[in-house]
Design an enzyme around this catalytic site. Structure first.
Site, PDB file in Angstrom:
ATOM      1  N   ALA A  14      -2.844  -4.835  -0.734  1.00  0.00           N
ATOM      2  CA  ALA A  14      -4.051  -4.655  -1.537  1.00  0.00           C
ATOM      3  C   ALA A  14      -5.118  -4.062  -0.629  1.00  0.00           C
ATOM      4  CB  ALA A  14      -4.518  -5.988  -2.127  1.00  0.00           C
ATOM      5  N   MET A  15      -6.241  -3.630  -1.251  1.00  0.00           N
ATOM      6  CA  MET A  15      -7.323  -3.017  -0.497  1.00  0.00           C
ATOM      7  C   MET A  15      -8.649  -3.433  -1.085  1.00  0.00           C
ATOM      8  SD  MET A  15      -8.181  -1.213   2.058  1.00  0.00           S
ATOM      9  CE  MET A  15      -9.888  -0.926   2.507  1.00  0.00           C
ATOM     10  N   GLU A  28      -8.786 -10.488  -0.725  1.00  0.00           N
ATOM     11  CA  GLU A  28      -9.527  -9.240  -0.907  1.00  0.00           C
ATOM     12  C   GLU A  28     -10.977  -9.488  -1.311  1.00  0.00           C
ATOM     13  OE1 GLU A  28      -8.144  -6.647   0.209  1.00  0.00           O
ATOM     14  OE2 GLU A  28      -6.198  -7.625   0.400  1.00  0.00           O
TER      15      GLU A  28
END
Length: 896
Positions: A298-299, A333
């Site tokens: 994920a980012m 995140e």
């Protein structure tokens, strides 16, 4: 005369000014690391024209810059961009001709030649360009889902230079204002809310988005495609945030319903994080996007967080591991919105400030909101995992100096994430949770929307705690040097008091060439028994080679655990009599400390202090634990013994019999199907035991039960598709692996065909694992070849190849395939994957010859593959350590 004199003085002044300007003009070469600071970006306006159906996009980057000194050129980043026009305008709106030129293609460095020397001041630079959609999941890239194309961005670490020309470093934080011109049938989203829409000719429309808070380039994000946009529950206002914040899910077309579970859990995570940081969520919205293909898990892009699709698209048939992973990764995140997005490290040597903090906060938030997930144990397991890598001489420091782009890529590893989180956890315990939080809050507030270093954080913690330089040096000793401390302990009675003698050195595995002489400032906490069956805890900071600790109330017969609550990032080696007492009292320890005990067994085995017989003696005691993580803690070592030590039928029968006795009753009690109301932990334990017993130990009864599920999954339903839902979703990967191995070509044929019409991400991962598990040579070769086929997404390649190495034909066959196909593999996966490539294709090797051939093959490729040098060094070192450990073993030890 006077007029002439005035003219002469003016001319002289102008001449001197021009001379000084010319003299101050930088005379430098292309910067391959940090850009020079005499040209600074102040703000960006990025305009993109994107049609996912095309092969390229176009754009313009308008950058307000400040020249700190006169210059005839400036440096910036740009890679694979075709810049057709550059315009520079000064503060008087006077235009100056400029030209963009590539200066260092491999590093993505370019120069803008100004054509003349311009004085210091503010300018506006406009660069018009076009670029192909990236094929390696970097920058602006294109993927497909169910035949429809989508465009997504991934800028971290240094991939923004593929997307637009700019100053691609984290220290340059500025506002960004984006606009996206897209076909009218396409949905477009970005970091911030859309504020305007303009209809254009020929079926296009221009969407404008609000300016961002100051961000580094690696956090800029947008996406274009036929997305489903699903409104989630709004995040209500809190004492830290006066406004409600909108929440949405962005999913591939037709998948919107499946993103709702992820949206439902998000408001609680945001508010819990706000309460910890004492700082309201700082951005104008939260969008969670499920990417059909993605290089990372994920980012943390502010306002538009992107995830691998299997973490976002959930339903009743999702594997328990994905459901739990969804919460954990979302918490990770969203923690980045404060550590990383609001406060950003100035350079990549402090990337741990982002990732370690997010990993540590993920555990804290998960433990608060879902205590049944046992994030405390996950944090300990993460530390134990990091210690394996941290035992290598070739390992990185947490704060590793960055000498090139390859070092940036390899910084995203277990040292940064898991070791960094464990170090934070250890010093939180040392300072106290409330004091630690006070320091963190101060750090965030002081550096909001700016940059901060590790020294800034340590300073904030020291100030909050009132600790002296001894604390600062202790924490920095873990940040600025590699390795795992080994604390040796011996209990003795002296003058009627129980005294624990401590020694520290670096933990080194058997066969290591490292120097064990190293000092840390270690907060050592010890739990021990006292009269009446109670236990106490005593802590000391060990920052010398030797020390001692008085244990009030302890006796000569007391047991002690050298790492209370397993909160310390260190290993321990106890005097044999002390270890025996601890082993006899294992059931009196909390499960956190039982995990530390299991790591001590693994560490002792890896160091050559314990043999296989000691491991086999400890395993049954841990296996009976009611806690999944403890019960399975020694399975990796048992797998190592099966893979590298079993050399005779008698040894195999002994290991098989032990595994059957320890784990089969537990699996049979759980059964092979989900039970109504069962916990996620039961589902995860079932999956772990089934995989180990079926694919590693190969128990016939377990393989038979899983083959029955695999056969059902391979049957076609009324729609002509595989009935993959017929198998337990938690066991589908293992069931398909067994089916492939038992059925051979028919199963491989069916699974390859299924890939083309299966979009569900968890099922695709199971199919790829099943194909990779093929053991017949021809089928295994067909499966590996799929890694080069567009049928397999770029982000799925490693799943297929790793399965081929671990569960399929094995590392020898994978190595031969790789040497024949490495050019195509590198071209498809991208050169920046080089740091991970040696481990992917040669991990688990265990001979001098394998180490030598690995070295010979990769050495000529190192200049081509950024980060491969460190990846090669670590994989080769692990191979040699494995070899030394294997040669040390007494074959009879497995028969005891």
């Amino acid at each position: 005369m006077c007029t002439t004199r005035r003219f002469t003085l003016a001319a002289l002044a102008l001449s001197i000014s021009s001379f000084n300007a010319a003299a101050a003009t930088p005379n430098d070469t292309a910067p391959l690391g940090k850009l020079p600071r005499w040209a600074l970006p102040l703000a960006y306006q990025l305009d993109f024209r994107v049609d996912p159906r095309q092969s390229e996009y176009s754009g313009s980057a308008t950058i307000d810059i400040e020249l700190k000194q006169a210059a005839d050129h400036l440096w910036l980043h740009g890679q694979d961009l075709s810049v057709v026009k550059v315009t520079l305008t000064d503060s008087k709106n006077q235009a100056h001709a400029a030209q963009y030129k590539v200066a260092a293609q491999k590093e993505g460095v370019a120069t803008v030649e100004l054509g003349q020397t311009l004085p210091a001041g503010r300018y506006r630079m406009v660069l018009e360009y076009s670029a192909p959609f990236n094929q390696q999941l970097e920058g602006v890239y294109k993927v497909s889902s169910q035949g429809a194309p989508y465009v997504i961005t991934q800028m971290e670490a240094i991939s923004a230079r593929y997307a637009f020309p700019g100053f691609d470093e984290p220290s340059f934080k500025t506002p960004f204002t984006l606009s996206l011109t897209v076909p009218e049938n396409q949905v477009a989203v970005a970091n911030t809310r859309q504020v305007a829409e303009q209809k254009l000719e020929q079926g296009w429309r221009k969407l404008s988005f609000a300016a961002t808070k100051p961000l580094p380039t690696y956090l800029v994000a947008f996406a274009v495609g036929p997305w489903d946009v699903v409104d989630g529950p709004q995040i209500p206002a809190t004492q830290w945030r006066a406004r409600t914040t909108p929440l949405r899910g962005i999913a591939p077309h037709g998948e919107g319903e499946r993103i709702k579970p992820a949206l439902a859990q998000t408001p609680a995570i945001i508010t819990a994080l706000e309460d910890y940081f004492g700082f309201g969520y700082p951005f104008d919205k939260v969008d969670l996007l499920a990417a059909p293909d993605f290089a990372a898990g994920a980012m943390e892009n502010p306002g538009l967080v992107t995830f691998r699709d299997y973490l976002m698209l959930l339903d009743a048939n999702s594997p328990a591991n994905n459901v739990r992973g969804s919460f954990n990764v979302t918490a990770h995140e969203l923690a980045h919105q404060w550590f990383g997005d609001t406060v950003t490290m100035p350079w990549w040597d402090d990337i741990w400030l982002n990732e370690a903090f997010a990993t540590w906060m993920q555990a804290k938030i998960t433990q608060q909101l879902h205590p049944e997930y046992r994030a405390d144990l996950e944090l300990i397991n993460g530390a134990n995992y990091a210690m394996q890598s941290d035992s290598l001489v070739s390992v990185r420091k947490i704060r590793q100096p960055i000498t090139g782009n390859g070092d940036i890529e390899t910084a995203f590893d277990g040292i940064t994430y898991q070791k960094g989180a464990a170090v934070l956890n250890m010093f939180e315990r040392y300072l106290g949770a409330d004091t630690f939080r006070q320091g963190v809050r101060s750090h965030i507030k002081q550096h909001q929307f700016a940059n901060a270093t590790a020294d800034d954080l340590v300073s904030a913690l020291a100030k909050a705690s009132g600790k002296d330089q001894r604390f600062s040096k202790a924490m920095q000793s873990f940040l600025d040097q590699a390795g795992v401390p080994l604390v040796e302990t011996t209990l003795s009675m002296e003058n009627g008091k129980a005294v624990l003698h401590l020694k520290q050195q670096r933990y080194l595995p058997l066969g290591s060439a490292g120097d064990a002489k190293r000092l840390w400032g270690i907060p050592v906490c010890v739990r021990y028994s006292v009269a009446g069956g109670d236990a106490k805890t005593q802590c000391e900071l060990l920052d010398q080679a030797q020390g001692k600790m008085v244990l009030p109330g302890a006796t000569a017969s007391s047991w002690y655990m050298p790492n209370a609550d397993a909160a310390g990032y260190y290993r321990f080696d106890m005097a044999r009599v002390d270890l025996a007492r601890l082993t006899g009292s294992l059931t009196q320890l909390p499960d956190t400390e039982q995990l530390a005990y299991a790591d001590a067994i693994n560490a002792g085995f890896g160091r050559g202090d314990l043999d296989a017989a000691a491991v086999l003696a400890a395993a049954p005691q841990l296996a009976q634990s009611a806690t999944r993580e403890v019960a399975t803690a020694l399975i990796p070592t048992l797998k190592w013994l099966e893979k590298h030590e079993v050399r005779s039928d008698a040894q195999r029968e002994r290991l098989t019999a032990l595994a059957r006795k320890m784990y089969l009753p537990r699996l049979q009690q759980l059964g092979y199907q989900r039970r109504a109301g069962e916990s996620q932990d039961d589902a995860l334990l079932r999956a772990a035991l089934a995989q180990f017993l079926a694919l590693d130990i190969k128990l016939p009864e377990v393989r038979k039960a899983l083959l029955a599920q695999g056969d059902k999954a391979l049957e076609k339903n009324a729609d002509g598709k595989l009935d993959l839902a017929a198998a337990n979703p938690d066991l589908l990967r293992t069931a398909l692996s067994v089916a492939t191995q038992e059925q051979g070509t028919p199963a491989v044929d069916v699974l390859i065909k299924a890939l083309s019409n299966t979009s569900e991400p968890a099922q695709r991962m199971a199919i790829l694992s099943g194909l990779g598990a093929a053991t017949a040579s021809a089928n295994a070769q067909r499966a590996r070849n799929l890694a080069l086929d567009p049928l397999v997404k770029v982000g799925e390649m490693s799943t297929l190849l790793r399965a081929s190495r671990e569960d399929g034909e094995g590392r020898e066959a994978l190595w031969k395939w790789f040497t024949l196909n490495h050019e195509q593999l590198i071209k498809r996966s991208g050169e920046t994957s080089g740091g991970r490539l040696p481990d992917l294709v040669a991990g688990d090797s265990c001979s001098q010859s394998e180490a030598d051939r690995m070295n010979s093959f990769f050495q000529p490729l190192l200049k081509q593959l950024p980060g491969a040098e460190r990846g090669l060094a670590q994989t080769r070192e692990k191979t040699l350590l494995c070899t030394a450990l294997r040669e040390k073993q007494d074959p009879a030890a497995l028969l005891h």
